[in-house]
Design a protein around this motif. Structure first.
Motif, PDB file in Angstrom:
ATOM      1  N   GLN A 134       0.831  -1.204   0.000  1.00  0.00           N
ATOM      2  CA  GLN A 134       0.000   0.000   0.000  1.00  0.00           C
ATOM      3  C   GLN A 134       0.866   1.254   0.000  1.00  0.00           C
ATOM      4  OE1 GLN A 134      -3.353   0.237   2.614  1.00  0.00           O
ATOM      5  NE2 GLN A 134      -3.876  -1.921   2.405  1.00  0.00           N
ATOM      6  N   SER A 135       1.988   1.206   0.706  1.00  0.00           N
ATOM      7  CA  SER A 135       2.917   2.331   0.697  1.00  0.00           C
ATOM      8  C   SER A 135       3.479   2.555  -0.703  1.00  0.00           C
ATOM      9  CB  SER A 135       4.059   2.083   1.684  1.00  0.00           C
ATOM     10  OG  SER A 135       5.038   3.107   1.587  1.00  0.00           O
ATOM     11  N   LEU A 136       3.774   1.473  -1.419  1.00  0.00           N
ATOM     12  CA  LEU A 136       4.286   1.592  -2.788  1.00  0.00           C
ATOM     13  C   LEU A 136       3.221   2.134  -3.734  1.00  0.00           C
ATOM     14  CD1 LEU A 136       6.379  -1.687  -2.941  1.00  0.00           C
ATOM     15  CD2 LEU A 136       7.275   0.642  -3.152  1.00  0.00           C
ATOM     16  N   VAL A 137       1.962   1.768  -3.502  1.00  0.00           N
ATOM     17  CA  VAL A 137       0.870   2.353  -4.285  1.00  0.00           C
ATOM     18  C   VAL A 137       0.843   3.865  -4.069  1.00  0.00           C
ATOM     19  CG1 VAL A 137      -1.635   2.508  -4.542  1.00  0.00           C
ATOM     20  CG2 VAL A 137      -0.541   0.267  -4.347  1.00  0.00           C
ATOM     21  N   SER A 138       0.957   4.287  -2.819  1.00  0.00           N
ATOM     22  CA  SER A 138       0.955   5.722  -2.507  1.00  0.00           C
ATOM     23  C   SER A 138       2.146   6.425  -3.143  1.00  0.00           C
ATOM     24  CB  SER A 138       0.967   5.931  -0.993  1.00  0.00           C
ATOM     25  OG  SER A 138      -0.230   5.494  -0.405  1.00  0.00           O
ATOM     26  N   GLN A 185       0.970  21.451  -2.042  1.00  0.00           N
ATOM     27  CA  GLN A 185      -0.261  21.358  -1.249  1.00  0.00           C
ATOM     28  C   GLN A 185      -1.353  20.628  -2.019  1.00  0.00           C
ATOM     29  OE1 GLN A 185      -1.637  24.997   0.629  1.00  0.00           O
ATOM     30  NE2 GLN A 185      -3.726  24.231   0.851  1.00  0.00           N
ATOM     31  N   ALA A 186      -1.520  20.978  -3.279  1.00  0.00           N
ATOM     32  CA  ALA A 186      -2.520  20.287  -4.103  1.00  0.00           C
ATOM     33  C   ALA A 186      -2.160  18.817  -4.278  1.00  0.00           C
ATOM     34  CB  ALA A 186      -2.634  20.969  -5.464  1.00  0.00           C
ATOM     35  N   ARG A 187      -0.876  18.531  -4.411  1.00  0.00           N
ATOM     36  CA  ARG A 187      -0.413  17.142  -4.557  1.00  0.00           C
ATOM     37  C   ARG A 187      -0.755  16.331  -3.317  1.00  0.00           C
ATOM     38  NH1 ARG A 187       5.896  16.643  -5.104  1.00  0.00           N
ATOM     39  NH2 ARG A 187       5.414  18.494  -6.319  1.00  0.00           N
ATOM     40  N   ASP A 188      -0.488  16.908  -2.158  1.00  0.00           N
ATOM     41  CA  ASP A 188      -0.777  16.212  -0.901  1.00  0.00           C
ATOM     42  C   ASP A 188      -2.284  15.945  -0.757  1.00  0.00           C
ATOM     43  OD1 ASP A 188       1.925  16.308  -0.317  1.00  0.00           O
ATOM     44  OD2 ASP A 188       1.755  18.009   1.053  1.00  0.00           O
ATOM     45  N   MET A 189      -3.095  16.927  -1.118  1.00  0.00           N
ATOM     46  CA  MET A 189      -4.545  16.767  -0.996  1.00  0.00           C
ATOM     47  C   MET A 189      -5.065  15.724  -1.973  1.00  0.00           C
ATOM     48  SD  MET A 189      -5.560  20.807  -0.488  1.00  0.00           S
ATOM     49  CE  MET A 189      -7.290  20.540  -0.102  1.00  0.00           C
ATOM     50  N   GLN A 208      -5.998   7.943  -1.374  1.00  0.00           N
ATOM     51  CA  GLN A 208      -5.838   6.952  -0.311  1.00  0.00           C
ATOM     52  C   GLN A 208      -7.168   6.622   0.370  1.00  0.00           C
ATOM     53  OE1 GLN A 208      -2.858   9.169   1.840  1.00  0.00           O
ATOM     54  NE2 GLN A 208      -1.180   7.887   1.100  1.00  0.00           N
ATOM     55  N   GLN A 209      -8.072   7.580   0.402  1.00  0.00           N
ATOM     56  CA  GLN A 209      -9.378   7.345   1.015  1.00  0.00           C
ATOM     57  C   GLN A 209     -10.212   6.332   0.229  1.00  0.00           C
ATOM     58  OE1 GLN A 209     -10.883  11.357   1.172  1.00  0.00           O
ATOM     59  NE2 GLN A 209      -9.889  11.806   3.141  1.00  0.00           N
ATOM     60  N   TYR A 210      -9.812   6.066  -1.001  1.00  0.00           N
ATOM     61  CA  TYR A 210     -10.562   5.137  -1.856  1.00  0.00           C
ATOM     62  C   TYR A 210      -9.796   3.833  -2.094  1.00  0.00           C
ATOM     63  CZ  TYR A 210     -14.021   8.729  -2.825  1.00  0.00           C
ATOM     64  OH  TYR A 210     -15.015   9.668  -2.695  1.00  0.00           O
ATOM     65  N   PHE A 211      -8.845   3.491  -1.214  1.00  0.00           N
ATOM     66  CA  PHE A 211      -8.091   2.254  -1.398  1.00  0.00           C
ATOM     67  C   PHE A 211      -8.996   1.014  -1.370  1.00  0.00           C
ATOM     68  CE2 PHE A 211      -3.344   3.249  -0.342  1.00  0.00           C
ATOM     69  CZ  PHE A 211      -3.279   4.010  -1.510  1.00  0.00           C
ATOM     70  N   LYS A 212     -10.116   1.099  -0.707  1.00  0.00           N
ATOM     71  CA  LYS A 212     -11.037  -0.051  -0.690  1.00  0.00           C
ATOM     72  C   LYS A 212     -11.742  -0.235  -2.038  1.00  0.00           C
ATOM     73  CE  LYS A 212     -11.989  -0.199   4.280  1.00  0.00           C
ATOM     74  NZ  LYS A 212     -13.038  -0.155   5.348  1.00  0.00           N
ATOM     75  N   ARG A 237      -1.628  -0.608 -14.352  1.00  0.00           N
ATOM     76  CA  ARG A 237      -2.661   0.419 -14.153  1.00  0.00           C
ATOM     77  C   ARG A 237      -3.100   0.414 -12.703  1.00  0.00           C
ATOM     78  NH1 ARG A 237      -6.298  -1.565 -17.224  1.00  0.00           N
ATOM     79  NH2 ARG A 237      -8.059  -2.109 -15.878  1.00  0.00           N
ATOM     80  N   ILE A 238      -3.251   1.596 -12.122  1.00  0.00           N
ATOM     81  CA  ILE A 238      -3.884   1.768 -10.818  1.00  0.00           C
ATOM     82  C   ILE A 238      -5.155   2.573 -11.070  1.00  0.00           C
ATOM     83  CG2 ILE A 238      -3.698   2.793  -8.521  1.00  0.00           C
ATOM     84  CD1 ILE A 238      -0.682   2.303  -8.651  1.00  0.00           C
ATOM     85  N   GLN A 239      -6.288   2.054 -10.606  1.00  0.00           N
ATOM     86  CA  GLN A 239      -7.582   2.648 -10.953  1.00  0.00           C
ATOM     87  C   GLN A 239      -8.506   2.686  -9.745  1.00  0.00           C
ATOM     88  OE1 GLN A 239      -9.562   0.532 -14.098  1.00  0.00           O
ATOM     89  NE2 GLN A 239     -11.422   1.766 -14.010  1.00  0.00           N
ATOM     90  N   SER A 240      -9.122   3.846  -9.547  1.00  0.00           N
ATOM     91  CA  SER A 240     -10.092   4.031  -8.472  1.00  0.00           C
ATOM     92  C   SER A 240     -11.187   4.959  -8.973  1.00  0.00           C
ATOM     93  CB  SER A 240      -9.405   4.628  -7.240  1.00  0.00           C
ATOM     94  OG  SER A 240      -9.280   6.040  -7.358  1.00  0.00           O
TER      95      SER A 240
END
Length: 415
Positions: A301-305, A318-322, A328-332, A352-355
């Motif tokens: 999960q850290s590598l995904v982030s 700041q925009a990047r962090d937000m 991360q709130q949508y990892f589920k 691909r990483i998709q949410s």
């Protein structure tokens, strides 16, 4: 490959024969003549067929990329991201003040106009809008780059400039109204291997969709020797896949080969290859595939982030962090999938990483100007989309007070 390693020059084994008509003709043509010849003579046929297909896609009303054809509401909100809008507006105003009336007419478009969606990655000048940086004065070119620098993070600006320098190196190898800070506006900055669609409203910034590629992904001679891009995205993706359990890897790997016989028709195409969310694919339905990120361990999960953070690099901090916190709130509901090998540091792959709130894609490609028939690590395509109408700031635009007046009538009709 070590992201910090020096350029290898591996691509030089695939330098093309510059005496063939493709290159001797191109050498004699300007970008405008090159594009005119392409459109009138329909060559190469497969690429012209793709171009006509893009025009059909553009005629569709905008819906946004989705996972199932249904737009999910209430994912995005207006918020203060600390964007230095005053400095950005000043840079934009400085640029506009230097444009000729003809340049201004070509450059300024309404934010709802179709031109906002007519970006593309190929070297062909398919959408002849705006100003082309090699056609304008040095002062206008400098003002354009100053605007881009004001918008992007320092790291993102360096990445964008590196992509432009590498594309210039490839060329060597193969011889209205001023914006204000209270209304939405944006810019489309695009060309071969760099496409940035930027939406601004007050102190909020959306850079989506964007595309960044490189062929080769390094410069190994000349004044910019040592320039390289897209290696961190490559290394992080491979490290993520290799960190998974065998069972998770089996689930994540949707195809074993880069052009797999098990792929349905259309899953691979000559232009985008394995990419699903490239130019003009604004309304594509992309089903979730692979392994669910919330089922992975802390390291994965850290590598995904970390990977997402690298794809958010164009945004100011700041925009990047937000944006990362939102993802991360949508990892589920976030999926990671893989195509190709992952057994060694030299593996060739797509991921691909998709949410619901972000899609990123990475792909090793075969040659376009270079002659490698199979994908190689020195030709890389990456992109980011914001699904559910997040691209081009569309979802945010609908939230802006007073932006849409449903009761509007032409005043002349009331007389």
């Amino acid at each position: 490959m070590d992201p910090e390693a020096a350029p290898s020059g591996e691509y030089r084994k695939y330098l093309p024969d510059l005496s063939i008509p493709r290159f001797t003709t191109m050498k004699q043509q300007s970008a405008h003549v090159y594009a005119k010849d392409f459109k009138e003579n329909h060559g190469p046929p497969w690429l012209h067929a793709l171009y006509t297909h893009w025009l059909k896609l553009l005629s569709e009303p905008y819906k946004g990329v989705t996972s199932d054809g249904n737009v999910r509401p209430n994912l995005f909100q207006l918020q203060d991201e600390g964007i230095p809008i005053d400095a950005i507006v000043k840079a934009a105003t400085d640029l506009i003040s230097q444009l000729t009336p003809q340049e201004l007419a070509r450059t300024m478009h309404h934010i709802d106009s179709p031109e906002w969606r007519t970006w593309s990655n190929p070297e062909f000048l398919l959408s002849d809008k705006g100003i082309r940086l090699d056609d304008v004065t040095p002062a206008v070119r400098d003002a354009t780059m100053a605007l881009l620098k004001a918008i992007l993070s320092p790291e993102g600006y360096e990445k964008a400039v590196s992509a432009m320098r590498i594309n210039g190196f490839l060329g060597e190898l193969v011889d209205g109204k001023a914006p204000i800070d209270t209304t939405p506006w944006g810019i489309s900055f695009y060309g071969h291997h760099l496409c940035l669609n930027i939406f601004l409203y007050r102190s909020q910034l959306i850079i989506s969709p964007w595309f960044t590629g490189a062929e080769p992904n390094e410069i190994d001679e000349g004044p910019y020797k040592g320039t390289k891009i897209l290696r961190k995205e490559e290394a992080l993706g491979l490290k993520l896949m290799q960190s998974l359990s065998v069972a998770q890897q089996t689930t994540a790997q949707i195809y074993k080969q880069m052009k797999d016989p098990a792929m349905p028709p259309g899953r691979w195409n000559r232009d985008d290859q394995r990419h699903l969310c490239g130019a003009y694919r604004d309304n594509r339905v992309v089903p979730y595939e692979g392994v669910l990120v919330s089922d992975l361990g802390p390291e994965a999960q850290s590598l995904v982030s970390q990977t997402l953070a690298e794809y958010f690099l164009y945004l100011p901090q700041q925009a990047r962090d937000m944006r990362l916190k939102q993802a991360q709130q949508y990892f589920k509901e976030t999926y990671f999938c893989w195509i190709g090998d992952y057994s060694s540091s030299n593996s060739i792959f797509y991921y691909r990483i998709q949410s619901p709130v972000v899609i990123i894609e990475f792909d090793h490609h075969s040659g376009v100007f270079l002659t490698n028939q199979e994908p190689q690590r020195f030709h890389v395509h990456t992109l980011l989309r914001t699904p559910n109408q997040g691209d081009y700031g569309m979802a945010l635009k609908a939230l802006i007070p007073g932006e849409v007046e449903q009761a509007w009538v032409w005043e002349e009709d009331l007389k």
